[in-house]
Design a protein around this motif. Structure first.
Motif, PDB file in Angstrom:
ATOM      1  N   MET A   1       0.829  -1.120  -0.030  1.00 29.20           N
ATOM      2  CA  MET A   1      -0.013   0.105   0.071  1.00 29.20           C
ATOM      3  C   MET A   1       0.958   1.238  -0.056  1.00 29.20           C
ATOM      4  N   ALA A   2       1.936   1.030   0.670  1.00 30.76           N
ATOM      5  CA  ALA A   2       2.771   2.439   0.654  1.00 30.76           C
ATOM      6  C   ALA A   2       3.680   2.684  -0.566  1.00 30.76           C
ATOM      7  N   SER A   3       3.897   1.527  -1.187  1.00 30.61           N
ATOM      8  CA  SER A   3       4.617   1.627  -2.635  1.00 30.61           C
ATOM      9  C   SER A   3       3.392   2.284  -3.593  1.00 30.61           C
ATOM     10  N   ALA A   4       2.183   1.801  -3.470  1.00 32.29           N
ATOM     11  CA  ALA A   4       1.275   2.043  -4.427  1.00 32.29           C
ATOM     12  C   ALA A   4       0.930   3.813  -4.173  1.00 32.29           C
ATOM     13  N   ALA A   5       0.973   4.102  -2.882  1.00 29.63           N
ATOM     14  CA  ALA A   5       0.658   5.508  -2.561  1.00 29.63           C
ATOM     15  C   ALA A   5       1.854   6.244  -3.000  1.00 29.63           C
ATOM     16  N   GLY A   6       2.938   5.882  -2.810  1.00 31.54           N
ATOM     17  CA  GLY A   6       4.191   6.683  -2.994  1.00 31.54           C
ATOM     18  C   GLY A   6       4.438   6.687  -4.624  1.00 31.54           C
ATOM     19  N   ALA A   7       3.765   6.016  -5.234  1.00 36.59           N
ATOM     20  CA  ALA A   7       3.675   6.054  -6.789  1.00 36.59           C
ATOM     21  C   ALA A   7       2.747   6.944  -7.302  1.00 36.59           C
ATOM     22  N   GLY A   8       1.944   7.578  -6.220  1.00 42.21           N
ATOM     23  CA  GLY A   8       0.758   8.806  -6.625  1.00 42.21           C
ATOM     24  C   GLY A   8      -0.467   8.078  -6.986  1.00 42.21           C
ATOM     25  N   LEU A   9      -0.738   6.692  -6.841  1.00 41.45           N
ATOM     26  CA  LEU A   9      -2.027   5.956  -6.863  1.00 41.45           C
ATOM     27  C   LEU A   9      -2.827   6.421  -5.498  1.00 41.45           C
ATOM     28  N   ALA A  10      -4.074   6.440  -5.919  1.00 38.46           N
ATOM     29  CA  ALA A  10      -4.947   6.517  -4.625  1.00 38.46           C
ATOM     30  C   ALA A  10      -5.186   5.163  -4.052  1.00 38.46           C
ATOM     31  N   VAL A  11      -5.068   5.056  -2.888  1.00 38.80           N
ATOM     32  CA  VAL A  11      -5.181   3.899  -1.948  1.00 38.80           C
ATOM     33  C   VAL A  11      -6.353   4.014  -1.177  1.00 38.80           C
ATOM     34  N   ALA A  12      -6.997   2.678  -1.268  1.00 37.82           N
ATOM     35  CA  ALA A  12      -8.268   2.731  -0.728  1.00 37.82           C
ATOM     36  C   ALA A  12      -8.449   1.148  -0.054  1.00 37.82           C
ATOM     37  N   VAL A  13      -9.428   0.694   1.187  1.00 42.65           N
ATOM     38  CA  VAL A  13      -9.548  -0.327   1.379  1.00 42.65           C
ATOM     39  C   VAL A  13     -11.198  -0.696   1.341  1.00 42.65           C
ATOM     40  N   PRO A  14     -11.640  -1.310   0.099  1.00 45.18           N
ATOM     41  CA  PRO A  14     -13.105  -1.638   0.255  1.00 45.18           C
ATOM     42  C   PRO A  14     -13.418  -2.656   1.001  1.00 45.18           C
ATOM     43  N   THR A  15     -14.377  -2.598   2.059  1.00 49.36           N
ATOM     44  CA  THR A  15     -14.594  -3.573   2.525  1.00 49.36           C
ATOM     45  C   THR A  15     -15.885  -4.099   3.092  1.00 49.36           C
ATOM     46  N   ASN A  16     -16.450  -5.015   3.155  1.00 49.22           N
ATOM     47  CA  ASN A  16     -17.766  -5.675   3.645  1.00 49.22           C
ATOM     48  C   ASN A  16     -17.833  -5.397   5.204  1.00 49.22           C
ATOM     49  N   GLY A  17     -16.801  -5.418   5.944  1.00 44.60           N
ATOM     50  CA  GLY A  17     -16.685  -5.108   7.299  1.00 44.60           C
ATOM     51  C   GLY A  17     -16.880  -3.763   7.709  1.00 44.60           C
ATOM     52  N   SER A  18     -16.998  -3.610   9.119  1.00 47.16           N
ATOM     53  CA  SER A  18     -16.856  -2.045   9.541  1.00 47.16           C
ATOM     54  C   SER A  18     -15.656  -1.300   9.383  1.00 47.16           C
ATOM     55  N   ALA A  19     -16.159  -0.038   9.060  1.00 47.58           N
ATOM     56  CA  ALA A  19     -15.116   1.001   8.742  1.00 47.58           C
ATOM     57  C   ALA A  19     -14.145   1.020  10.077  1.00 47.58           C
ATOM     58  N   ALA A  20     -14.841   1.170  11.437  1.00 50.11           N
ATOM     59  CA  ALA A  20     -13.789   1.120  12.374  1.00 50.11           C
ATOM     60  C   ALA A  20     -12.834   0.044  12.638  1.00 50.11           C
ATOM     61  N   GLN A  21     -13.536  -1.158  12.511  1.00 50.97           N
ATOM     62  CA  GLN A  21     -12.440  -2.358  12.333  1.00 50.97           C
ATOM     63  C   GLN A  21     -11.043  -2.153  11.343  1.00 50.97           C
ATOM     64  N   GLN A  22     -11.713  -1.829  10.195  1.00 53.32           N
ATOM     65  CA  GLN A  22     -10.442  -1.577   9.112  1.00 53.32           C
ATOM     66  C   GLN A  22      -9.754  -0.441   9.247  1.00 53.32           C
ATOM     67  N   ARG A  23     -10.000   0.674   9.975  1.00 53.90           N
ATOM     68  CA  ARG A  23      -9.372   1.710  10.292  1.00 53.90           C
ATOM     69  C   ARG A  23      -8.365   1.422  11.351  1.00 53.90           C
ATOM     70  N   GLY A  24      -8.999   0.745  12.404  1.00 60.16           N
ATOM     71  CA  GLY A  24      -7.914   0.198  13.376  1.00 60.16           C
ATOM     72  C   GLY A  24      -6.739  -0.767  12.846  1.00 60.16           C
ATOM     73  N   LYS A  25      -7.109  -1.468  12.167  1.00 63.69           N
ATOM     74  CA  LYS A  25      -6.026  -2.294  11.313  1.00 63.69           C
ATOM     75  C   LYS A  25      -5.007  -1.660  10.751  1.00 63.69           C
ATOM     76  N   LEU A  26      -5.471  -0.514   9.767  1.00 63.66           N
ATOM     77  CA  LEU A  26      -4.432   0.247   9.241  1.00 63.66           C
ATOM     78  C   LEU A  26      -3.591   1.162  10.239  1.00 63.66           C
ATOM     79  N   GLU A  27      -4.490   1.618  11.071  1.00 61.41           N
ATOM     80  CA  GLU A  27      -3.746   2.356  12.342  1.00 61.41           C
ATOM     81  C   GLU A  27      -2.495   1.346  13.139  1.00 61.41           C
ATOM     82  N   ARG A  28      -2.900   0.072  13.260  1.00 61.20           N
ATOM     83  CA  ARG A  28      -1.942  -0.816  13.948  1.00 61.20           C
ATOM     84  C   ARG A  28      -0.847  -1.004  13.234  1.00 61.20           C
TER      85      ARG A  28
END
Length: 78
Positions: A1-28
């Protein structure tokens, strides 16, 4: 993800789960500053996301029809 963002690409996490859960994973893992999280509720749509599996070793289940071996191949699925 960091490489993709560093290359100027938009990075997103589409999920069927909860936003709070996924944001927590990214934070960790230290990536919360480079990726947005989108849930069906955020987008106002019903769940039904399709997965694209990254398998660099090529050893995943054959029935995974959306399989890539490099991140460079991901754009064809977006």
């Amino acid at each position: 993800m960091a490489s993709a963002a560093g290359a100027g690409l938009a990075v997103a996490v589409p999920t069927n789960g909860s936003a709070a859960q996924q944001r927590g994973k990214l934070e960790r893992i230290g990536l919360s500053h480079i990726a947005q999280v989108f849930t069906p509720d955020d987008l106002g749509v019903a769940a039904g996301l399709r997965a694209v599996h990254l398998g660099r070793s090529g050893t995943g289940p054959a029935e995974e029809s959306h399989r890539i071996s490099t991140l460079g191949e991901l754009a064809t699925y977006l």
